[in-house]
Design a protein around this motif. Structure first.
Motif, PDB file in Angstrom:
ATOM      1  N   GLU A 110       7.874  35.494  -5.262  1.00 29.06           N
ATOM      2  CA  GLU A 110       7.180  36.744  -5.587  1.00 29.06           C
ATOM      3  C   GLU A 110       6.144  37.082  -4.521  1.00 29.06           C
ATOM      4  O   GLU A 110       6.028  38.232  -4.092  1.00 29.06           O
ATOM      5  CB  GLU A 110       6.500  36.623  -6.954  1.00 29.06           C
ATOM      6  N   TRP A 111       5.372  36.069  -4.113  1.00 33.91           N
ATOM      7  CA  TRP A 111       4.368  36.297  -3.069  1.00 33.91           C
ATOM      8  C   TRP A 111       5.025  36.796  -1.783  1.00 33.91           C
ATOM      9  O   TRP A 111       4.528  37.728  -1.144  1.00 33.91           O
ATOM     10  CB  TRP A 111       3.617  34.999  -2.782  1.00 33.91           C
ATOM     11  N   VAL A 112       6.123  36.150  -1.399  1.00 34.54           N
ATOM     12  CA  VAL A 112       6.807  36.532  -0.163  1.00 34.54           C
ATOM     13  C   VAL A 112       7.312  37.959  -0.248  1.00 34.54           C
ATOM     14  O   VAL A 112       7.171  38.747   0.705  1.00 34.54           O
ATOM     15  CB  VAL A 112       7.966  35.553   0.134  1.00 34.54           C
ATOM     16  N   GLU A 113       7.890  38.325  -1.380  1.00 37.86           N
ATOM     17  CA  GLU A 113       8.392  39.686  -1.560  1.00 37.86           C
ATOM     18  C   GLU A 113       7.272  40.714  -1.405  1.00 37.86           C
ATOM     19  O   GLU A 113       7.439  41.737  -0.717  1.00 37.86           O
ATOM     20  CB  GLU A 113       9.039  39.827  -2.940  1.00 37.86           C
ATOM     21  N   VAL A 114       6.128  40.435  -2.010  1.00 40.10           N
ATOM     22  CA  VAL A 114       4.982  41.344  -1.897  1.00 40.10           C
ATOM     23  C   VAL A 114       4.497  41.413  -0.454  1.00 40.10           C
ATOM     24  O   VAL A 114       4.224  42.502   0.075  1.00 40.10           O
ATOM     25  CB  VAL A 114       3.834  40.884  -2.826  1.00 40.10           C
ATOM     26  N   LEU A 115       4.392  40.259   0.203  1.00 39.22           N
ATOM     27  CA  LEU A 115       3.881  40.229   1.574  1.00 39.22           C
ATOM     28  C   LEU A 115       4.813  40.940   2.553  1.00 39.22           C
ATOM     29  O   LEU A 115       4.356  41.595   3.496  1.00 39.22           O
ATOM     30  CB  LEU A 115       3.656  38.790   2.011  1.00 39.22           C
ATOM     31  N   LEU A 116       6.116  40.840   2.328  1.00 39.11           N
ATOM     32  CA  LEU A 116       7.059  41.544   3.202  1.00 39.11           C
ATOM     33  C   LEU A 116       6.917  43.059   3.047  1.00 39.11           C
ATOM     34  O   LEU A 116       6.999  43.803   4.029  1.00 39.11           O
ATOM     35  CB  LEU A 116       8.490  41.108   2.902  1.00 39.11           C
ATOM     36  N   LYS A 117       6.702  43.524   1.817  1.00 38.90           N
ATOM     37  CA  LYS A 117       6.471  44.950   1.595  1.00 38.90           C
ATOM     38  C   LYS A 117       5.160  45.386   2.239  1.00 38.90           C
ATOM     39  O   LYS A 117       5.076  46.459   2.858  1.00 38.90           O
ATOM     40  CB  LYS A 117       6.459  45.251   0.098  1.00 38.90           C
ATOM     41  N   GLU A 118       4.137  44.557   2.092  1.00 40.79           N
ATOM     42  CA  GLU A 118       2.848  44.879   2.706  1.00 40.79           C
ATOM     43  C   GLU A 118       2.926  44.834   4.230  1.00 40.79           C
ATOM     44  O   GLU A 118       2.241  45.598   4.914  1.00 40.79           O
ATOM     45  CB  GLU A 118       1.774  43.913   2.193  1.00 40.79           C
ATOM     46  N   ARG A 119       3.746  43.926   4.741  1.00 50.68           N
ATOM     47  CA  ARG A 119       3.935  43.873   6.196  1.00 50.68           C
ATOM     48  C   ARG A 119       4.490  45.195   6.719  1.00 50.68           C
ATOM     49  O   ARG A 119       4.033  45.720   7.740  1.00 50.68           O
ATOM     50  CB  ARG A 119       4.886  42.716   6.556  1.00 50.68           C
ATOM     51  N   GLU A 120       5.453  45.733   6.001  1.00 49.08           N
ATOM     52  CA  GLU A 120       6.048  47.011   6.411  1.00 49.08           C
ATOM     53  C   GLU A 120       5.027  48.139   6.335  1.00 49.08           C
ATOM     54  O   GLU A 120       4.940  48.974   7.243  1.00 49.08           O
ATOM     55  CB  GLU A 120       7.254  47.315   5.515  1.00 49.08           C
ATOM     56  N   LYS A 121       4.245  48.152   5.266  1.00 49.06           N
ATOM     57  CA  LYS A 121       3.204  49.178   5.122  1.00 49.06           C
ATOM     58  C   LYS A 121       2.148  49.044   6.219  1.00 49.06           C
ATOM     59  O   LYS A 121       1.671  50.047   6.765  1.00 49.06           O
ATOM     60  CB  LYS A 121       2.552  49.068   3.745  1.00 49.06           C
ATOM     61  N   LEU A 122       1.783  47.807   6.535  1.00 46.42           N
ATOM     62  CA  LEU A 122       0.799  47.569   7.584  1.00 46.42           C
ATOM     63  C   LEU A 122       1.313  48.062   8.933  1.00 46.42           C
ATOM     64  O   LEU A 122       0.587  48.728   9.684  1.00 46.42           O
ATOM     65  CB  LEU A 122       0.462  46.081   7.652  1.00 46.42           C
ATOM     66  N   ILE A 123       2.565  47.754   9.229  1.00 44.64           N
ATOM     67  CA  ILE A 123       3.154  48.204  10.495  1.00 44.64           C
ATOM     68  C   ILE A 123       3.189  49.728  10.565  1.00 44.64           C
ATOM     69  O   ILE A 123       2.857  50.325  11.603  1.00 44.64           O
ATOM     70  CB  ILE A 123       4.567  47.610  10.661  1.00 44.64           C
ATOM     71  N   ASN A 124       3.560  50.365   9.464  1.00 44.36           N
ATOM     72  CA  ASN A 124       3.588  51.833   9.435  1.00 44.36           C
ATOM     73  C   ASN A 124       2.199  52.414   9.653  1.00 44.36           C
ATOM     74  O   ASN A 124       2.019  53.396  10.390  1.00 44.36           O
ATOM     75  CB  ASN A 124       4.160  52.321   8.098  1.00 44.36           C
ATOM     76  N   GLY A 125       1.187  51.806   9.013  1.00 47.08           N
ATOM     77  CA  GLY A 125      -0.172  52.286   9.188  1.00 47.08           C
ATOM     78  C   GLY A 125      -0.676  52.105  10.607  1.00 47.08           C
ATOM     79  O   GLY A 125      -1.321  53.001  11.178  1.00 47.08           O
ATOM     80  N   LEU A 126      -0.371  50.967  11.203  1.00 50.60           N
ATOM     81  CA  LEU A 126      -0.795  50.701  12.579  1.00 50.60           C
ATOM     82  C   LEU A 126      -0.120  51.645  13.569  1.00 50.60           C
ATOM     83  O   LEU A 126      -0.726  52.067  14.566  1.00 50.60           O
ATOM     84  CB  LEU A 126      -0.476  49.248  12.952  1.00 50.60           C
ATOM     85  N   SER A 127       1.130  51.992  13.299  1.00 52.82           N
ATOM     86  CA  SER A 127       1.889  52.842  14.226  1.00 52.82           C
ATOM     87  C   SER A 127       1.310  54.252  14.343  1.00 52.82           C
ATOM     88  O   SER A 127       1.590  54.961  15.310  1.00 52.82           O
ATOM     89  CB  SER A 127       3.354  52.916  13.788  1.00 52.82           C
ATOM     90  N   LEU A 128       0.504  54.665  13.385  1.00 58.00           N
ATOM     91  CA  LEU A 128      -0.088  56.009  13.391  1.00 58.00           C
ATOM     92  C   LEU A 128      -1.416  56.065  14.129  1.00 58.00           C
ATOM     93  O   LEU A 128      -1.976  57.150  14.311  1.00 58.00           O
ATOM     94  CB  LEU A 128      -0.291  56.494  11.945  1.00 58.00           C
ATOM     95  N   LEU A 129      -1.910  54.919  14.571  1.00 66.28           N
ATOM     96  CA  LEU A 129      -3.226  54.867  15.206  1.00 66.28           C
ATOM     97  C   LEU A 129      -3.110  55.035  16.724  1.00 66.28           C
ATOM     98  O   LEU A 129      -2.327  54.332  17.366  1.00 66.28           O
ATOM     99  CB  LEU A 129      -3.904  53.537  14.890  1.00 66.28           C
TER     100      LEU A 129
END
Length: 346
Positions: free
Chosen positions: A257-276
């Motif tokens: 469960e932790w890994v699944e959440v972290l992988l989703k957050e990783r994608e969100k983090l990458i998307n957020g960083l790409s806009l900066l």
């Protein structure tokens, strides 16, 4: 691979290991008067199981390996050091490794006075087996370290190139899989029987969320594990860590469960960083962190420290000029980072 006896240091091969009280007696008893323990303050007055059999049995079930293929260490750093001490004659043998990679390989080599030979990765943070195997120091190398997914780059190394190294290298190949639970690539554990010179390192520090108990795992042939057991300290994993690990290992679904959440957050983090606009490049990652090239890494790192947000400045590492390494945190932590970066005046 050469014969194991040819690879192990002669003094280690001939070593008669220390035999502790708990090595010499197995089973249950009502009176223990063999280990000079204080009879009060149970259960902490007793030495822990020196071979950690209950922990290993649970790990064996989860990892689909035999208990004889497992060595437990104080973090992965202990088996790294044990491997160097077991196989490398100081100032004579050497170690090959990719560069950049986990810094403790070199530190452990330096502590043991074993020359450490880094071989630079390409611009995609990949390597060619022929470059490692044809290196002028390859014939003198007893160990070769490959970290996959790699730290600090985050990417998984090319699987076929790893296989070529395993097939062509005369010494021990260590594949460090500390971040394997976050990867789309399968573990090399299933190939232990195919490659007798393979050692796989894993840990409870990352996906299992237990860096504080310092429990690392080395998987290898029973023959290699037996060599490492000869030179490890008798009670290297304390009783509290063993007890915690057993409880933790009873619930692997929680880790999933932790890994699944972290992988989703990783994608969100990458998307957020790409806009900066201050972010110049985001490297592909198979780990729970992302390597990011930014405008003025030193200045940005110091700015984030002032905001109470701590990342890792990797700008002085080979091929990582201008890069910060950012761990995937909770949704709130990741959002705090992004909001801080939006306000950065770099």
């Amino acid at each position: 691979m050469k014969e194991l006896k040819e690879l192990v240091r002669p003094n280690v091969w001939n070593l008669k290991p220390y035999s502790s009280a708990r090595d010499e007696f197995h089973g249950e008893a009502s009176v223990f008067l063999d280990a000079n323990e204080n009879p009060y303050n149970a259960p902490y007055n007793r030495y822990p199981d020196p071979m950690q059999w209950k922990v290993k049995e649970r790990i064996a079930e989860i990892k689909k390996v035999d208990v004889k293929n497992i060595l437990l260490g104080n973090g992965s750093d202990e088996p790294i050091d044990l491997l160097i001490r077991a196989f490398c004659e100081p100032a004579r043998d050497c170690i090959l490794a990719i560069d950049p990679t986990y810094g403790m390989y070199k530190v452990a080599a330096d502590v043991n006075n074993v020359p450490y030979i880094p071989v630079l990765l390409d611009e995609q943070f990949q390597f060619k087996a022929e470059n490692l195997l044809s290196h002028k120091e390859a014939s003198a190398a007893k160990l070769l370290f490959l970290c996959s997914p790699n730290n600090p780059t985050g990417n998984s190394l090319n699987r076929e190139e790893i296989r070529k190294v395993l097939a062509g290298f005369g010494g021990i190949v260590v594949v460090d899989e500390a971040y394997i639970d976050f990867s789309s690539e399968p573990s090399f554990l299933s190939e232990l029987s195919t490659y007798p010179n393979l050692v796989v390192l894993q840990t409870l520090s990352k996906a299992w969320g237990s860096a504080g108990i310092r429990l690392g795992m080395a998987f290898a042939s029973p023959e290699i594990i037996a060599v490492l057991n000869k030179i490890k300290y008798p009670y290297n994993i304390n009783q509290l860590s063993q007890k915690y690990a057993i409880d933790l290992l009873e619930n692997p679904s929680k880790v999933n469960e932790w890994v699944e959440v972290l992988l989703k957050e990783r994608e969100k983090l990458i998307n957020g960083l790409s806009l900066l606009p201050i972010v110049k490049k985001i490297y592909p990652t198979d780990a729970n962190f992302v390597l990011v090239q930014v405008e003025d890494a030193n200045k940005l790192y110091n700015y984030l420290v002032e905001q109470g947000v701590i990342v890792r400045n990797r700008t002085n590492i080979a091929l990582c000029l201008g890069c910060l390494r950012i761990t995937v945190g909770t949704p709130v932590e990741n959002e705090t980072l992004i909001e801080s970066l939006k306000k950065a005046a770099i």
